[in-house]
Design an enzyme around this catalytic site. Structure first.
Site, PDB file in Angstrom:
ATOM      1  N   GLU A  57      -6.244  -2.076   8.378  1.00 14.68           N
ATOM      2  CA  GLU A  57      -6.172  -1.222   7.182  1.00 14.68           C
ATOM      3  C   GLU A  57      -7.443  -0.440   6.889  1.00 14.68           C
ATOM      4  O   GLU A  57      -7.416   0.591   6.235  1.00 14.68           O
ATOM      5  CB  GLU A  57      -5.874  -2.047   5.918  1.00 14.68           C
ATOM      6  CG  GLU A  57      -4.622  -2.837   5.911  1.00 14.68           C
ATOM      7  CD  GLU A  57      -4.859  -4.248   6.394  1.00 14.68           C
ATOM      8  OE1 GLU A  57      -5.051  -4.423   7.613  1.00 14.68           O
ATOM      9  OE2 GLU A  57      -4.842  -5.168   5.572  1.00 14.68           O
ATOM     10  N   ASN A  58      -8.586  -0.985   7.300  1.00 15.11           N
ATOM     11  CA  ASN A  58      -9.839  -0.305   6.970  1.00 15.11           C
ATOM     12  C   ASN A  58     -10.139   0.870   7.890  1.00 15.11           C
ATOM     13  O   ASN A  58     -11.232   1.424   7.819  1.00 15.11           O
ATOM     14  CB  ASN A  58     -11.004  -1.302   6.957  1.00 15.11           C
ATOM     15  CG  ASN A  58     -11.240  -1.929   8.305  1.00 15.11           C
ATOM     16  OD1 ASN A  58     -10.304  -2.339   8.970  1.00 15.11           O
ATOM     17  ND2 ASN A  58     -12.492  -2.008   8.713  1.00 15.11           N
TER      18      ASN A  58
END
Lengths: 221, 226
Positions: A57-58
């Site tokens: 997600e990052n």
């Protein structure tokens, strides 16, 4: 193993064995997000030749295996804030693009852990009662609503011995009706229009035994 | 001549108490640590801080800003287990917390920067975090109305920057930085490398200079180990 078996002559799958079992059902070429913790181990059992693209997600599309200490890059971490690596062909993206991948239906699969899952596929995996002084949701809700498939990797019982597959979740929901399949220590279970349906039991297990640790009706598919 | 580089002492000139601020980074990666130090020095307080977390622990970055009691409200997705100072102040009722799903916080910021006042998303529909928000059904799916986030100030960390404010980032240090740079009245950037105008390949610029107001050259090296 000194733990007493819950069912005589039935050896439950360990978390690693559940992760291996999930990996068997992953299709080559899929774009996949693995939740923080145990689901992350699934990547270790998917062959590189399958060219599965792992999303973090990052801002990583094409995440590789955990680097050795010598290869750790202080700028390259995953959503669990552990050091990460990139595969050939990887891309770095910003947070809005990363969550457009999750929320826009571009993930073929997301594998998450769970506190509870209900027979209609409701997922509870972010808060125990909603009254914590500082609950933390992270990206769980976005992944749960956005991925084409949400599978769970979990044990049947909580540490307190309470069934986590249930008629209705009592914990706050992460997303409603999102879960398609559940991989556990005793079975692989689909969530269908008719509720829980086991598609596979571990060696020696019976559906009657499974029913004793599921707090909702369950039958063989 | 456009030159957005300033001395660090001037980076936050004019920033008022009560400002809403965006702080880039994911954990310590891409967190503009030295700018946060300078903001502590400048003294603005009663801040509403929007970031992914509430501090990576230690005595630096967001943890330090909170330790100095400059933050009145935190809007974040994941306060973090190492955010001990935040947890203490939150428990004591000194700092408010608004938990927002990570994708929603990212999109609210992006929308703020793009002139979109609100948008619908399926994330949080039917959950505690969606409670009280207007909903709408499109094609049989329930969506929650979310408002954009616009801020007075953004603190950004980038890798390369030229005097026009064109930026590139380093690896996963990119995270929230490019979208936060778009969504503030005053965007202040710390860059590791100050490069000449024309040194950056136009095809590889992630943040065009129009989103940037002030820059400080801080070659601080790697993020701290965690």
């Amino acid at each position: 193993m000194t733990d007493k078996l819950l069912f005589e002559n039935v050896k439950p799958r360990s978390r690693v064995e559940i992760a291996k079992r999930v990996a068997q059902d992953v299709t080559a070429g899929w774009c996949i997000n693995l939740g923080i913790g145990i689901p992350t181990m699934i990547a270790d059992y998917v062959p590189a030749s399958a060219e599965v693209i792992f999303h973090s997600e990052n801002g990583i599309l094409g995440m590789g295996t955990a680097p050795s200490e010598a290869d750790q890059d202080p700028w390259l971490i995953n959503a669990g804030k552990q050091y990460a690596s990139l595969v050939t062909g990887a891309a770095i993206i910003h947070h809005a693009d990363s969550f457009a991948i999750a929320r826009g239906g571009h993930l073929d699969l997301c594998v998450l852990g769970a506190y509870q899952v209900s027979q209609n596929g409701d997922l509870a995996n972010w808060a125990i009662d909603g009254g914590e002084s500082a609950p933390a949701v992270g990206g769980a809700m976005d992944l749960a609503v956005g991925a084409k498939r949400v599978w769970l990797l979990m044990t049947h019982l909580s540490k307190a011995g309470v069934a986590k597959l249930t008629e209705n979740c009592s914990y706050p929901l992460t997303a409603a009706g999102c879960v398609k399949r559940i991989y556990t220590d005793y079975a692989v279970i689909d969530v269908t229009e008719n509720g829980f349906e086991a598609i596979e039991l571990v060696d020696g297990m019976t559906i009657e035994q499974l029913q004793r640790i599921v707090d909702a009706p369950i039958r063989m598919a | 001549m456009i030159d957005k580089f300033v001395a660090i002492a001037d980076a936050f000139e004019g920033v008022a108490d009560g400002s809403t601020i965006l702080i880039g980074g994911f954990g310590a990666s891409g967190e503009p640590t030295q700018l946060i130090d300078a903001l502590v020095e400048q003294g603005a307080k009663d801040l509403t801080m929007v970031a992914n977390g509430a501090g990576a622990g230690g005595d630096f970055g967001i943890s330090r800003l909170i330790e100095h009691k400059r933050v009145r409200k935190v809007i974040c997705s994941f306060p973090g287990r190492k955010a001990l100072v935040f947890a203490e102040q939150h428990k004591a009722g000194e700092v408010e917390l608004e938990i927002v799903p990570q994708g929603t916080i990212a999109e609210r910021i992006r929308a703020g920067g793009a002139g979109i006042p609100a948008f619908y998303t399926a994330t949080s529909a039917g959950t505690l975090l969606g409670e009280g928000k207007p909903t709408e059904v499109f094609d049989g799916v329930t969506y929650v109305l979310e408002r954009a986030i616009k801020a007075d100030l953004a603190l950004i960390e980038a890798w390369n920057g030229d005097r026009w404010g064109n930026l590139t980032y380093r690896s996963t240090g990119r995270n929230f930085n490019p979208i936060m740079a778009m969504a503030a009245e005053l965007t202040v950037v710390q860059v590791q490398h100050k490069v000449e105008l024309g040194d950056l390949d136009p095809e590889t610029i992630i943040t065009p200079g129009v989103f940037v107001n002030r820059m400080v050259h801080i070659p601080h090296g790697n993020p701290p180990k965690f």
